[in-house]
Design an enzyme around this catalytic site. Structure first.
Site, PDB file in Angstrom:
ATOM      1  N   THR A  72      17.626  42.073   1.027  1.00  0.00           N
ATOM      2  CA  THR A  72      17.411  40.901   1.890  1.00  0.00           C
ATOM      3  C   THR A  72      16.122  40.196   1.460  1.00  0.00           C
ATOM      4  O   THR A  72      16.083  38.975   1.297  1.00  0.00           O
ATOM      5  CB  THR A  72      17.326  41.346   3.369  1.00  0.00           C
ATOM      6  OG1 THR A  72      18.550  41.989   3.707  1.00  0.00           O
ATOM      7  CG2 THR A  72      17.088  40.171   4.296  1.00  0.00           C
ATOM      8  N   ASN A 151      30.904  42.083   0.394  1.00  0.00           N
ATOM      9  CA  ASN A 151      30.680  43.357   1.095  1.00  0.00           C
ATOM     10  C   ASN A 151      31.714  43.650   2.173  1.00  0.00           C
ATOM     11  O   ASN A 151      31.892  44.795   2.567  1.00  0.00           O
ATOM     12  CB  ASN A 151      29.282  43.382   1.720  1.00  0.00           C
ATOM     13  CG  ASN A 151      29.024  42.211   2.634  1.00  0.00           C
ATOM     14  OD1 ASN A 151      29.186  41.062   2.236  1.00  0.00           O
ATOM     15  ND2 ASN A 151      28.635  42.480   3.863  1.00  0.00           N
ATOM     16  N   SER A 199      20.359  46.673  -4.331  1.00  0.00           N
ATOM     17  CA  SER A 199      19.732  47.478  -3.281  1.00  0.00           C
ATOM     18  C   SER A 199      20.111  48.953  -3.471  1.00  0.00           C
ATOM     19  O   SER A 199      21.296  49.289  -3.542  1.00  0.00           O
ATOM     20  CB  SER A 199      20.228  46.985  -1.922  1.00  0.00           C
ATOM     21  OG  SER A 199      19.661  47.727  -0.881  1.00  0.00           O
ATOM     22  N   HIS A 201      20.169  51.650  -1.618  1.00  0.00           N
ATOM     23  CA  HIS A 201      20.922  52.481  -0.669  1.00  0.00           C
ATOM     24  C   HIS A 201      22.427  52.254  -0.737  1.00  0.00           C
ATOM     25  O   HIS A 201      23.202  52.964  -0.107  1.00  0.00           O
ATOM     26  CB  HIS A 201      20.392  52.329   0.763  1.00  0.00           C
ATOM     27  CG  HIS A 201      20.691  51.044   1.464  1.00  0.00           C
ATOM     28  ND1 HIS A 201      21.654  50.951   2.438  1.00  0.00           N
ATOM     29  CD2 HIS A 201      20.148  49.809   1.358  1.00  0.00           C
ATOM     30  CE1 HIS A 201      21.670  49.698   2.908  1.00  0.00           C
ATOM     31  NE2 HIS A 201      20.769  48.996   2.268  1.00  0.00           N
ATOM     32  N   THR A 237       1.394  47.717  -1.671  1.00  0.00           N
ATOM     33  CA  THR A 237       1.424  48.966  -2.432  1.00  0.00           C
ATOM     34  C   THR A 237       2.866  49.401  -2.670  1.00  0.00           C
ATOM     35  O   THR A 237       3.673  49.444  -1.738  1.00  0.00           O
ATOM     36  CB  THR A 237       0.648  50.071  -1.672  1.00  0.00           C
ATOM     37  OG1 THR A 237      -0.678  49.576  -1.456  1.00  0.00           O
ATOM     38  CG2 THR A 237       0.605  51.367  -2.453  1.00  0.00           C
ATOM     39  N   CYS A 327      25.615  45.180  10.559  1.00  0.00           N
ATOM     40  CA  CYS A 327      24.913  44.453  11.630  1.00  0.00           C
ATOM     41  C   CYS A 327      25.877  43.836  12.647  1.00  0.00           C
ATOM     42  O   CYS A 327      25.483  43.508  13.754  1.00  0.00           O
ATOM     43  CB  CYS A 327      23.992  43.392  11.045  1.00  0.00           C
ATOM     44  SG  CYS A 327      24.194  43.058   9.314  1.00  0.00           S
TER      45      CYS A 327
HETATM   46  N1  PLP Z   1      23.814  41.554   0.392  1.00  0.00           N
HETATM   47  C1  PLP Z   1      24.939  42.262   0.524  1.00  0.00           C
HETATM   48  C2  PLP Z   1      26.182  41.792  -0.156  1.00  0.00           C
HETATM   49  C3  PLP Z   1      24.965  43.431   1.301  1.00  0.00           C
HETATM   50  O1  PLP Z   1      26.094  44.127   1.428  1.00  0.00           O
HETATM   51  C4  PLP Z   1      23.765  43.839   1.919  1.00  0.00           C
HETATM   52  C5  PLP Z   1      23.739  45.045   2.783  1.00  0.00           C
HETATM   53  O2  PLP Z   1      24.490  45.170   3.718  1.00  0.00           O
HETATM   54  C6  PLP Z   1      22.614  43.071   1.736  1.00  0.00           C
HETATM   55  C7  PLP Z   1      22.674  41.942   0.964  1.00  0.00           C
HETATM   56  C8  PLP Z   1      21.315  43.474   2.346  1.00  0.00           C
HETATM   57  O3  PLP Z   1      20.778  44.573   1.653  1.00  0.00           O
HETATM   58  P1  PLP Z   1      19.509  45.356   2.201  1.00  0.00           P
HETATM   59  O4  PLP Z   1      20.019  46.322   3.206  1.00  0.00           O
HETATM   60  O5  PLP Z   1      18.935  46.053   1.001  1.00  0.00           O
HETATM   61  O6  PLP Z   1      18.587  44.353   2.760  1.00  0.00           O
END
Ligand code: PLP
Length: 376
Positions: A72, A151, A199, A201, A237, A327
Site C-alpha cells: 500500500t 486479487n 508485498s 506476506h 530505520t 478489508c
Molecule cells: N494490492 C493488491 C493487489 C493486494 O492484493 C494487496 C493486499 O491485499 C495490496 C495491494 C496491499 O498490500 P499490503 O498488505 O502489503 O499493503
C-alpha cells in the site's frame, strides 16, 4: 474442529525457512543499518544482500528496488511521486484495482486535479486493450496504473502488451503486482515497466514489508521524509528481519515455482470440478482457465440473504475464505471488482474467493464443499 485456510490471497503462512532466517537476524543482527560500527555494517550488509537476491528474482538492478513498509505504501509512493515529480496530468487505471491504488488516485484527482480515466472491463473481468489503446492516443502526460493479477478474481493482465502500448505512447506504466510476485516469473529486463509493487506476506514472507521497483534513471521524491535510508527515498530505520525474510521467501518461491504451481493448479482443477458437480448452477467471476492458478471466485446459487453471512457461516464450519479483499470480507455490499463487470442480477448472490497455496490439500477442498452443502 479442523481449521482449513483457503484465504491465501489475503495473506499466507510463513515458510519455516523464512522464520529461521528472520529469527537469526532478530537475535544476532540487531544493529541499526545506518550505524557505522560493526553491528550497523552487518545489518546493512544483510539488507544489501537481500536487495540483490530480490533483484535477481525479478531480473532487475539492485538499485531499482526500494523497501517500503507494505505494498500500500509502495503504491502511494509511486502514484503520488509521479504526480508531484514527473508532471503527470492524467492517470489511466481501472475500476478493478485494489483500494491501495483506487483510493490513492481518487485523492490525486481531488487534491491535485489529476484527470482519471478508467479503462473498460470486459465480461470476463479483464481490461479492454482496444479501449486502453484508444485512451492512450490522447497527447497528455500520462501514467497507466493497472494491476498484474487481480486479487479478487485472479484475472491476469498481459504485462508485455500494456507495457509496449505505454512505451509507444510515451506513457509511464505502473503495475501493482502484489498477487503475482513470487507466483509467476517476472523478468523486468525484458518488460518495459517503469514501476512495480510487491508485498512479502502474499508469498509466504512476513507482514509489514514491501517493495517498490523504480526503473533506473526515473527520479522520484520521497513521501516520507527523515533520514537518508533507501537513498533518501524512504526514510525510517529499515526493518532488517522483515527485509531478509522477504528475500528468503521470494528466493524459495521462485526456486520452487514450477513444482508448487503445478500442485496448486491441480488443486484448482479439483476445486472447479467439485463446485460444478455439487452446485451446477454456480458461476465463476473471471474464466477459471484464464485466471491465476491459485484464485477462484465463485458466485453461488444460494439465497441472496446469505450474502453478508457467507464468510461467517463458512468460518463456523472451520473454513476460512473471503468475499473479496480481506478489508471488505465482512461486508454485505457487492465488491467493487464484481460490480465493474458482473451482470446486476448476480451481484446480490453470495460469492466467495477461494485462494490456494501449496500448503492446501484435496481434503481441504472436500471440507469446503461439505461446509457449503451444510449452509446452502
Ligand atoms: N494490492 C493488491 C493487489 C493486494 O492484493 C494487496 C493486499 O491485499 C495490496 C495491494 C496491499 O498490500 P499490503 O498488505 O502489503 O499493503
Amino acid at each position: 474442529m479442523k481449521q482449513v485456510y483457503l484465504d491465501n490471497a489475503s495473506t499466507t503462512q510463513l515458510r519455516p525457512e523464512v522464520i529461521a532466517e528472520m529469527t537469526k537476524i532478530l537475535s544476532d543482527n540487531y544493529g541499526n543499518p545506518s550505524s557505522s560500527h560493526n553491528f550497523g555494517r552487518e545489518a546493512k550488509n544483510a539488507i544489501e544482500l537481500a536487495r540483490k537476491s530480490i533483484a535477481k528474482s525479478l531480473n532487475c538492478n539492485a538499485q531499482e528496488i526500494i523497501f517500503t513498509s507494505c505494498a500500500t505504501e509502495a503504491n502511494n509512493f509511486i502514484l503520488l511521486s509521479c504526480v508531484k515529480n514527473l508532471g503527470i496530468k492524467r492517470i489511466i487505471t481501472s475500476k478493478i484495482e485494489h483500494h491501495a491504488v483506487l483510493h490513492t488516485v481518487e485523492m490525486l484527482q481531488k487534491e491535485y486535479k489529476i484527470e482519471i480515466e478508467y479503462v473498460s472491463i470486459t465480461k470476463s473481468g479483464i481490461i479492454d486493450y482496444e479501449n486502453l489503446s484508444d485512451l492512450l492516443n490522447e497527447d497528455k502526460k500520462t501514467l497507466v496504473s493497472l494491476m498484474h493479477v487481480n486479487n479478487e478474481i485472479g484475472t491476469i493482465l498481459d504485462l508485455e502488451r500494456v507495457a509496449t502500448l505505454c512505451k509507444n505512447s510515451n506513457a509511464y506504466f505502473h503495475t501493482d503486482a502484489v498477487q503475482a510476485v513470487g507466483k509467476s516469473r517476472i523478468d523486468l529486463s525484458q518488460l518495459p515497466i517503469d514501476f512495480l509493487v510487491g508485498s512479502a506476506h502474499k508469498f509466504h514472507g512476513p507482514k509489514g514489508i514491501g517493495i517498490a521497483f523504480v526503473r533506473k534513471n526515473i527520479v522520484l521524491q520521497p513521501v516520507i521524509y527523515g533520514g537518508e535510508q533507501e537513498k533518501g527515498l524512504r526514510a525510517g530505520t529499515e526493518s532488517v528481519h522483515n527485509i531478509v525474510g522477504m528475500a528468503k521467501a521470494l528466493e524459495i518461491s521462485i526456486g520452487n515455482l514450477e513444482t508448487e504451481q503445478k500442485y496448486i493448479q491441480d488443486l484448482k482443477s479439483y476445486l472447479i470440478e467439485q463446485l460444478t458437480t455439487v452446485f451446477p448452477d454456480c458461476i465463476f467471476a473471471g474464466k477459471p482457465d484464464e485466471t491465476q492458478y491459485n484464485i477462484v471466485n465463485v458466485i453461488l446459487p444460494f439465497d441472496d440473504n446469505k450474502s453478508g453471512m457467507i464468510v461467517f457461516l463458512m468460518d463456523m464450519n472451520g473454513v476460512a475464505i473471503s468475499r473479496g479483499s480481506a478489508c471488505q470480507s465482512g461486508s454485505s455490499k457487492p465488491s467493487h471488482v464484481l460490480e465493474a463487470f458482473i451482470d446486476k442480477g448476480f451481484l446480490t448472490k453470495p460469492n466467495m474467493r477461494i485462494s490456494l497455496s501449496h500448503y492446501n490439500t484435496k481434503e481441504d477442498i472436500d471440507s469446503l464443499i461439505e461446509a457449503l452443502k451444510k449452509i446452502q
